[in-house]
Design a protein around this motif. Sequence first.
Motif, PDB file in Angstrom:
ATOM      1  N   THR A  46      42.161  59.554  61.282  1.00  0.00           N
ATOM      2  CA  THR A  46      42.106  60.369  60.066  1.00  0.00           C
ATOM      3  C   THR A  46      40.731  60.253  59.411  1.00  0.00           C
ATOM      4  N   THR A  47      40.213  59.023  59.329  1.00  0.00           N
ATOM      5  CA  THR A  47      38.922  58.788  58.670  1.00  0.00           C
ATOM      6  C   THR A  47      37.793  58.664  59.681  1.00  0.00           C
ATOM      7  N   ASN A  48      38.062  57.928  60.766  1.00  0.00           N
ATOM      8  CA  ASN A  48      37.013  57.661  61.754  1.00  0.00           C
ATOM      9  C   ASN A  48      37.571  57.841  63.155  1.00  0.00           C
ATOM     10  N   SER A  49      36.682  58.158  64.084  1.00  0.00           N
ATOM     11  CA  SER A  49      37.074  58.277  65.486  1.00  0.00           C
ATOM     12  C   SER A  49      36.107  57.483  66.349  1.00  0.00           C
ATOM     13  N   GLY A  79      44.544  51.574  57.674  1.00  0.00           N
ATOM     14  CA  GLY A  79      43.230  52.222  57.787  1.00  0.00           C
ATOM     15  C   GLY A  79      42.742  52.682  56.433  1.00  0.00           C
ATOM     16  N   GLY A  80      41.901  53.728  56.440  1.00  0.00           N
ATOM     17  CA  GLY A  80      41.363  54.238  55.182  1.00  0.00           C
ATOM     18  C   GLY A  80      42.435  54.957  54.372  1.00  0.00           C
ATOM     19  N   GLY A  81      43.271  55.759  55.063  1.00  0.00           N
ATOM     20  CA  GLY A  81      44.225  56.573  54.309  1.00  0.00           C
ATOM     21  C   GLY A  81      45.658  56.479  54.781  1.00  0.00           C
ATOM     22  N   ALA A 114      32.241  51.211  44.771  1.00  0.00           N
ATOM     23  CA  ALA A 114      33.545  50.536  44.789  1.00  0.00           C
ATOM     24  C   ALA A 114      33.888  50.103  46.207  1.00  0.00           C
ATOM     25  N   GLU A 115      33.636  50.970  47.186  1.00  0.00           N
ATOM     26  CA  GLU A 115      33.967  50.602  48.566  1.00  0.00           C
ATOM     27  C   GLU A 115      33.093  49.433  49.039  1.00  0.00           C
ATOM     28  N   ILE A 116      31.816  49.485  48.681  1.00  0.00           N
ATOM     29  CA  ILE A 116      30.913  48.393  49.085  1.00  0.00           C
ATOM     30  C   ILE A 116      31.375  47.076  48.454  1.00  0.00           C
ATOM     31  N   ALA A 117      31.780  47.144  47.193  1.00  0.00           N
ATOM     32  CA  ALA A 117      32.246  45.930  46.497  1.00  0.00           C
ATOM     33  C   ALA A 117      33.512  45.411  47.167  1.00  0.00           C
ATOM     34  N   LYS A 118      34.424  46.306  47.486  1.00  0.00           N
ATOM     35  CA  LYS A 118      35.685  45.914  48.139  1.00  0.00           C
ATOM     36  C   LYS A 118      35.398  45.189  49.449  1.00  0.00           C
ATOM     37  N   ILE A 119      34.510  45.741  50.246  1.00  0.00           N
ATOM     38  CA  ILE A 119      34.188  45.131  51.544  1.00  0.00           C
ATOM     39  C   ILE A 119      33.549  43.752  51.328  1.00  0.00           C
ATOM     40  N   VAL A 154      45.245  45.897  62.829  1.00  0.00           N
ATOM     41  CA  VAL A 154      44.497  47.089  63.206  1.00  0.00           C
ATOM     42  C   VAL A 154      44.060  47.789  61.931  1.00  0.00           C
ATOM     43  N   GLY A 155      42.881  48.432  61.970  1.00  0.00           N
ATOM     44  CA  GLY A 155      42.413  49.195  60.815  1.00  0.00           C
ATOM     45  C   GLY A 155      41.503  48.353  59.937  1.00  0.00           C
ATOM     46  N   GLY A 156      40.427  48.981  59.488  1.00  0.00           N
ATOM     47  CA  GLY A 156      39.392  48.261  58.743  1.00  0.00           C
ATOM     48  C   GLY A 156      39.912  47.530  57.518  1.00  0.00           C
ATOM     49  N   ALA A 157      40.919  48.108  56.843  1.00  0.00           N
ATOM     50  CA  ALA A 157      41.373  47.515  55.581  1.00  0.00           C
ATOM     51  C   ALA A 157      42.110  46.192  55.789  1.00  0.00           C
ATOM     52  N   THR A 158      42.500  45.880  57.039  1.00  0.00           N
ATOM     53  CA  THR A 158      43.186  44.602  57.281  1.00  0.00           C
ATOM     54  C   THR A 158      42.223  43.423  57.195  1.00  0.00           C
ATOM     55  N   ARG A 159      40.916  43.707  57.001  1.00  0.00           N
ATOM     56  CA  ARG A 159      39.974  42.591  56.802  1.00  0.00           C
ATOM     57  C   ARG A 159      40.120  41.993  55.405  1.00  0.00           C
ATOM     58  N   THR A 160      40.898  42.621  54.553  1.00  0.00           N
ATOM     59  CA  THR A 160      41.153  42.102  53.217  1.00  0.00           C
ATOM     60  C   THR A 160      41.941  40.790  53.377  1.00  0.00           C
ATOM     61  N   LEU A 217      34.076  41.742  48.902  1.00  0.00           N
ATOM     62  CA  LEU A 217      35.085  40.779  48.431  1.00  0.00           C
ATOM     63  C   LEU A 217      35.959  40.250  49.573  1.00  0.00           C
ATOM     64  N   SER A 218      35.876  40.859  50.738  1.00  0.00           N
ATOM     65  CA  SER A 218      36.612  40.304  51.880  1.00  0.00           C
ATOM     66  C   SER A 218      35.975  39.001  52.355  1.00  0.00           C
ATOM     67  N   ASN A 219      34.716  38.806  52.017  1.00  0.00           N
ATOM     68  CA  ASN A 219      34.014  37.609  52.497  1.00  0.00           C
ATOM     69  C   ASN A 219      33.505  36.704  51.400  1.00  0.00           C
ATOM     70  N   GLY A 248      46.199  53.387  51.948  1.00  0.00           N
ATOM     71  CA  GLY A 248      45.152  52.781  52.763  1.00  0.00           C
ATOM     72  C   GLY A 248      44.021  52.243  51.912  1.00  0.00           C
ATOM     73  N   GLY A 249      42.955  51.865  52.586  1.00  0.00           N
ATOM     74  CA  GLY A 249      41.797  51.282  51.915  1.00  0.00           C
ATOM     75  C   GLY A 249      41.239  52.193  50.825  1.00  0.00           C
ATOM     76  N   ASP A 250      41.389  53.512  50.992  1.00  0.00           N
ATOM     77  CA  ASP A 250      40.870  54.428  49.956  1.00  0.00           C
ATOM     78  C   ASP A 250      41.591  54.191  48.627  1.00  0.00           C
TER      79      ASP A 250
HETATM   80  P1  AMP Z   1      39.780  52.679  59.486  1.00  0.00           P
HETATM   81  O1  AMP Z   1      40.451  53.950  59.070  1.00  0.00           O
HETATM   82  O2  AMP Z   1      40.574  51.808  60.353  1.00  0.00           O
HETATM   83  O3  AMP Z   1      38.386  52.882  59.991  1.00  0.00           O
HETATM   84  O4  AMP Z   1      39.631  51.821  58.136  1.00  0.00           O
HETATM   85  C1  AMP Z   1      38.773  52.242  57.138  1.00  0.00           C
HETATM   86  C2  AMP Z   1      39.096  51.499  55.868  1.00  0.00           C
HETATM   87  O5  AMP Z   1      38.846  50.102  56.041  1.00  0.00           O
HETATM   88  C3  AMP Z   1      38.219  51.949  54.726  1.00  0.00           C
HETATM   89  O6  AMP Z   1      39.000  52.039  53.538  1.00  0.00           O
HETATM   90  C4  AMP Z   1      37.217  50.833  54.620  1.00  0.00           C
HETATM   91  O7  AMP Z   1      36.663  50.731  53.314  1.00  0.00           O
HETATM   92  C5  AMP Z   1      38.077  49.639  54.946  1.00  0.00           C
HETATM   93  N1  AMP Z   1      37.295  48.462  55.341  1.00  0.00           N
HETATM   94  C6  AMP Z   1      36.336  48.370  56.288  1.00  0.00           C
HETATM   95  N2  AMP Z   1      35.841  47.121  56.342  1.00  0.00           N
HETATM   96  C7  AMP Z   1      36.495  46.400  55.398  1.00  0.00           C
HETATM   97  C8  AMP Z   1      36.424  45.037  54.944  1.00  0.00           C
HETATM   98  N3  AMP Z   1      35.560  44.171  55.493  1.00  0.00           N
HETATM   99  N4  AMP Z   1      37.263  44.649  53.959  1.00  0.00           N
HETATM  100  C9  AMP Z   1      38.130  45.509  53.401  1.00  0.00           C
HETATM  101  N5  AMP Z   1      38.231  46.797  53.762  1.00  0.00           N
HETATM  102  C10 AMP Z   1      37.426  47.250  54.751  1.00  0.00           C
END
Ligand code: AMP
Length: 585
Positions: free
Chosen positions: A12-15, A172-174, A237-242, A311-317, A244-246, A200-202
């Motif tokens: 949906t967000t990335n491929s 994921g993102g959404g 906001a997204e940069i700050a969120k990312i 799976v999905g970027g937001a799981t790095r939270t 805060l994962s670390n 999602g992360g959004d």
């Molecule tokens: P995806 O759709 O799997 O690519 O996930 C994208 C979502 O993951 C977006 O909302 C990103 O902001 C979020 N994301 C990527 N890296 C991180 C991170 N290190 N910590 C939290 N969220 C992240």
Amino acid sequence: MAEKIIGIDLGTTNSEVAVVENGRATVIDITPGCPILPSFVGLADDGSILVGEPAKNQYVLYPERTIKSIKRQMGSADRVEMGDATYAPQEVSAIILRRLKVIAETHLGQPVNKAVITVPAYFSDAQRQATREAGEIAGLEVMRILNEPTAAALSYEANHQDHKKVLVYDLGGGTFDVSVVGIEENVVEVLASHGNNHLGGDDFDAKIVAHLVEHLKTQGVDPTGSRRAMARINRAAEIAKIALSNQPYVRIEEEYLLEKAGAPVNLSLELARQDYEEMIVGYIDETLEAVHIALKGANLTVSDIDEVLLVGGATRTPIITERLEEDLSLTVRAEVNPDLCVATGAAIQAGMLAGEEVTAVLVDITPYTFGTSVFGELNGVPYPFKYAPMIHKNTPIPVTKSEVFYTMHDNQTTVKVNVYQGEDPDALNNIPLDEFMVENLSKVPANNPIILQFALDLNGIMQVSAREKKTGLEKSIQINNALTRFQEGALETARSRINALFAHGETLEGQAIGTGSGATEHQLTAQARALVEKAQRLLDRAVENDREEMINLIEAVNDALINDDFTALAGPMAELSDILFYLES
Ligand code: AMP
């Protein structure tokens, strides 16, 4: 040249696109160093087609000629507008797929005509058919439509020899999905799935955005009327969120965001991870409820599940892993990059269809947990050496993690940082790697925040630093072979034991630990302190004679430490560890 089949995660967000090369799945870079193609399509000023990052960049300015999240409309009869024309969702997806096909062809240096494409487990027949058509429009024969959680499981279990049941938690993102996947010989199948198409992360970003808008309003400015300002706030906001994962805090700075009475308005605000976690806790709760619904759908309970794959970027939270481990007592795995594991799994399936030998995904992870000790609670009682893990085992490296800790006393000007390797909740049962003091802290009331950071690189070099948040005062050390230390430490201990036996051959019958010429002075000191601390803790368990003996030995060890007399350590350490051995067994 053998025909290649590519694997595509059409998100949906990335491929992403991946292919098996030399037996291993490789995700192909879209631009140097970046394997992620944003799922955006747009028309440029001159009418030419834009795909990926350039389309994403123009979205805020030209939404009328940019399309995002087309995946949400796949399988519907909707048509979407872009410039003067309208398009079927399949056509828009085909533009993304075509770009991925060309990227794979350039990378491989040969034409590509076949693909495996992934879809969510909940996709209906119509949605799957639309995905197939999108592939065909892009000039790809779709060899298989593969469920995303199946692909994720394949990325972990390329050879699927084990019989397992895993949960695939995909945020994921959404979108959010959780699936129960059964892995049997030759069959990997989704048993049940549940989720929320609009979580999602959004949404996490949106919470931070709302917080920033509120903050600006208290300064008398309302940014919501300015698209440009809101775009900048969203990105910040997204940069700050990312971040805060670390790390435990992040400073959000946007200069000249708006104007107020002709003067520039800057945004500058600190956000603590703890406050951010409170903002998103409702969403996390919702995902855990979905886990139970999916399990029910598969007629299983949490105890039937062997592990969770993220799976999905937001799981790095980090709170997601914490809650899955603490609330559901599940083992969480995240070694395969969560952004790329669906594409990786698609490539593995594609490679198998092409008749290639496929081996497991290669990832660099730390096999050990590293942490520090804090004053906390162990088994319900206050304890000064509670283990506080900083980098968990199986985390991909390089990795940098920081956490905040607090001083205990008013006017506390020093803190001692202990560094351990191991998993035991009692830090003293882990391997001490090093320790250092931070001195000259500010004379302030207790709870002065100290930010501790562990940075581990691919060569096993670990930098540990502690920084007083208030002043920036910092002390750091480097540990050179953190990843081999466990084995080496064990060898070292054995060598020292033998040395100690020889040094005191006539009087000693039992064991000694950590002394002798092999160990470094640092290690010896750390081991001696650990032994003393453990002895003090076990004093109550000893009978009176032993207790007296232990107190004498503790004194002897402490004296040797004060005098830096490392040779005098061996005897008392050996005897003390002997007594402890019997006390514990
Ligand atoms: P995806 O759709 O799997 O690519 O996930 C994208 C979502 O993951 C977006 O909302 C990103 O902001 C979020 N994301 C990527 N890296 C991180 C991170 N290190 N910590 C939290 N969220 C992240």
